[in-house]
Design a protein around this motif. Structure first.
Motif: not given
Length: 592
Positions: A271-282, A195-204
């Motif tokens: 607000s996807f681009l402004s949030q830090n996303h964490v994945i919780l996998s069930l 991970s680095k600034d400006g790089v995002h991971s698609c949640p889909t």
């Protein structure tokens, strides 16, 4: 039509987009193929339709000069089976193939690679480098080599260079935020990238992309139909026009607020681009109760976070979370067991959507996104992404290539495995005196295999050896605690009810639950403790009571909750523990 034709599979149309290197299949006709008209508007320019057992392509806008195999289409033409055609529309280069088995079309559709040749000697091809070249340099090279046609690497189709050249970027793709037109590629899996600034991971689709490559979703009603997602989806586009507020405008001048991933084209949460996303996998076996668990968790967790941690958990994507919200409302608004029943997560049902990934249309689980923030300090915030996976995705016979719905586990910040003791033979034998309809299940118990396969996939995708551990927190949840709490170690379980468990109490409960699992299903403990170096065991119950067997009507024989008896037990403890591991600034559990 002959007798044998009745048993033959109907042809489908494989459509390969030679610019973004994706392949989709159209099995129903007519199929519209969109491009830009002379006025600049995106609209259907050709359509492929079926008449009897034959298929035809016809132009819908002759002024747009669509080219089939380099020749303008001026009338309806018949398409041959198993022949690859090139179709040049304004702004789109497509390869088409009618086939009864189109699954292999474009398997070697290399991202960004083209071959050039002279029209007189098409077999003498020269490969263009994978990375995008400067158009001026490319034109000089083409002139020197007398090339006049271009082949997209991996598909036997060619286009006039006069059509291809205008679509090649005038400068190489930029990593700067303001550059809006990088060439689309398959992208890197989130688990592969630091991970680095400006790089995002698609949640889909779990592909990474830079902020400048994000796409917008057209808002105007006339802009329905996307060349990749099909005629019913809103057009995805790279914005070129903006209003005074900096909001993107679609081709009809309407503000387009919704964003899309440049790889799968799935809609991104607000607000996807402004949030830090964490994945919780069930993860859990089929029919283990994952849907009931999630529906109940998302009812109780916001209340617990507000009451005990002064944190707000809000629905971060109301339209994307609609299915989970429906399940939650159905369960807690029901008056009868029939009303409270929630069907299992189908392999490719409402919890999934068909989207392109690595050039294939595959079923991907819908992410459920919630925003978590501290009431007093808005800078302390994260977006939580939950997944409800069909248990079938973790069977060893299901390949990640064909059904990559389980890939998110490798990029998860925390893993949750829901174990159903009532499916285990030893548990049922120990509880044989209980009159619980769940104990009559004759389903095959594959839970240890599914847990082992989950571990194998996480390690494989993280490039770890089988004997190595991941450091991702793993919560093993022994479900339906109300059924098995009468067993010996069940009396050791602590449940203060009026407050969250402390870390010390979580540890004591984990030891007791582990002892129970070791006694009745030791392979669950063995598999869990070969996956992660950070494993905790939790007793949980989503309903807190035995469901009722419906005796009559269309749901006869189905087990459903009794709404008035719903009393979840220790349900939020695993999530609060996981958040204390990955976001201690938001959820800090006391030690004792």
């Amino acid at each position: 039509m002959g007798l044998f034709d009745l048993f033959r599979k109907s042809p489908s149309l494989a459509i390969a987009d030679c610019l973004n290197r994706s392949v989709t299949l159209a099995s129903s006709f007519p199929a519209s193929l969109r491009g830009k008209s002379p006025s600049g508007a995106t609209r259907p320019l050709c359509r492929v339709y079926k008449k009897g057992s034959r298929h035809f392509i016809e132009p819908l806008d002759k002024e747009s000069m669509p080219l089939l195999d380099g020749i303008p289409i001026s009338e309806t033409l018949e398409l041959d089976l198993d022949k690859t055609y090139s179709l040049a529309l304004r702004g789109h280069l497509l390869a088409l193939k009618l086939s009864r088995n189109g699954g292999g079309f474009g398997n070697d559709f290399k991202s960004g690679e083209w071959e050039i040749a002279s029209k007189e000697k098409p077999e003498s091809k020269t490969l263009i480098e994978k990375e995008a070249m400067n158009r001026e340099d490319l034109e000089k090279r083409i002139e020197a080599e007398s090339a006049s046609i271009a082949f997209p690497k991996g598909v036997n189709a060619h286009f006039p260079l006069s059509v291809v050249l205008p679509l090649i970027p005038e400068r190489p793709p930029s990593s700067k935020k303001g550059f809006l037109h990088p060439r689309a590629r398959y992208g890197r899996d989130a688990v592969e990238s630091l991970s680095k600034d400006g790089v995002h991971s698609c949640p889909t689709c779990w592909k990474t992309f830079e902020e400048g490559s994000v796409m917008n979703i057209a808002a105007h009603d006339e802009l329905t139909g996307d060349p990749i997602l099909g005629p019913d989806a809103k057009l995805r586009f790279h914005a070129e026009r903006f209003n005074d507020l900096g909001q993107a405008l679609d081709e009809q001048g309407v503000v387009s607020i919704d964003l899309a991933c440049p790889h799968c084209r799935g809609r991104l949460p607000t607000s996807f681009l402004s949030q830090n996303h964490v994945i919780l996998s069930l993860v859990g076996a089929p029919s283990s109760g994952k849907s009931y668990y999630l529906a109940t968790l998302l009812k109780l967790l916001p209340e617990e976070l507000m009451r005990s941690f002064q944190c707000i958990l809000q629905d971060g994507d109301p339209s994307g979370n609609v299915r989970l919200n429906e399940m939650k409302n159905r369960l807690f608004s029901a008056l009868t067991p029939e009303d409270a029943f929630i069907s299992k997560t189908d392999f490719e049902g409402l919890m999934y959507e068909q989207l392109p990934r690595n050039g294939k249309m595959v079923a991907l689980p819908r992410p459920f996104v919630y925003h978590l923030r501290n009431m007093k300090d808005a800078e302390k915030r994260k977006a939580l992404v939950f997944y409800d996976n069909a248990g079938e995705h973790f069977k060893p016979t299901i390949s990640l290539d064909e059904s990559p719905g389980a890939l998110h586990v490798a990029a998860s910040s925390a893993l949750f495995f829901l174990y159903d003791p009532t499916a285990n033979r030893n548990f049922r034998r120990a509880l044989r005196r209980k009159r619980d309809p769940q104990l009559r299940s004759q389903a095959t118990d594959e839970q240890d295999t599914i847990l082992a396969e989950m571990g194998n996939r996480v390690k494989k995708l993280q490039a770890k050896e089988s004997h190595e551990f991941v450091d991702t927190p793993l919560a093993v949840m022994a479900g339906k605690f109300d059924v098995w709490k009468s067993l010996d170690a069940g009396s050791r379980i602590l449940d203060p009810q009026e407050r969250p468990l402390t870390l010390g109490e979580i540890m004591l409960n984990s030891m007791a639950t582990r002892d129970i699992l070791l006694q009745y299903c030791p392979t669950i403990v063995a598999n869990a403790e070969t996956v992660s170096s950070n494993v905790m065991y939790f007793p949980v119950s989503s309903l807190g009571h035995s469901p009722k067997e419906i005796e009559e009507g269309p749901m006869a024989g189905t087990l459903a909750p009794q709404p008035r008896r719903i009393r979840p037990i220790l349900l939020t403890a695993p999530t609060l523990w996981a958040l204390s591991q990955i976001a201690p600034e938001l959820v800090g559990l006391p030690t004792d």
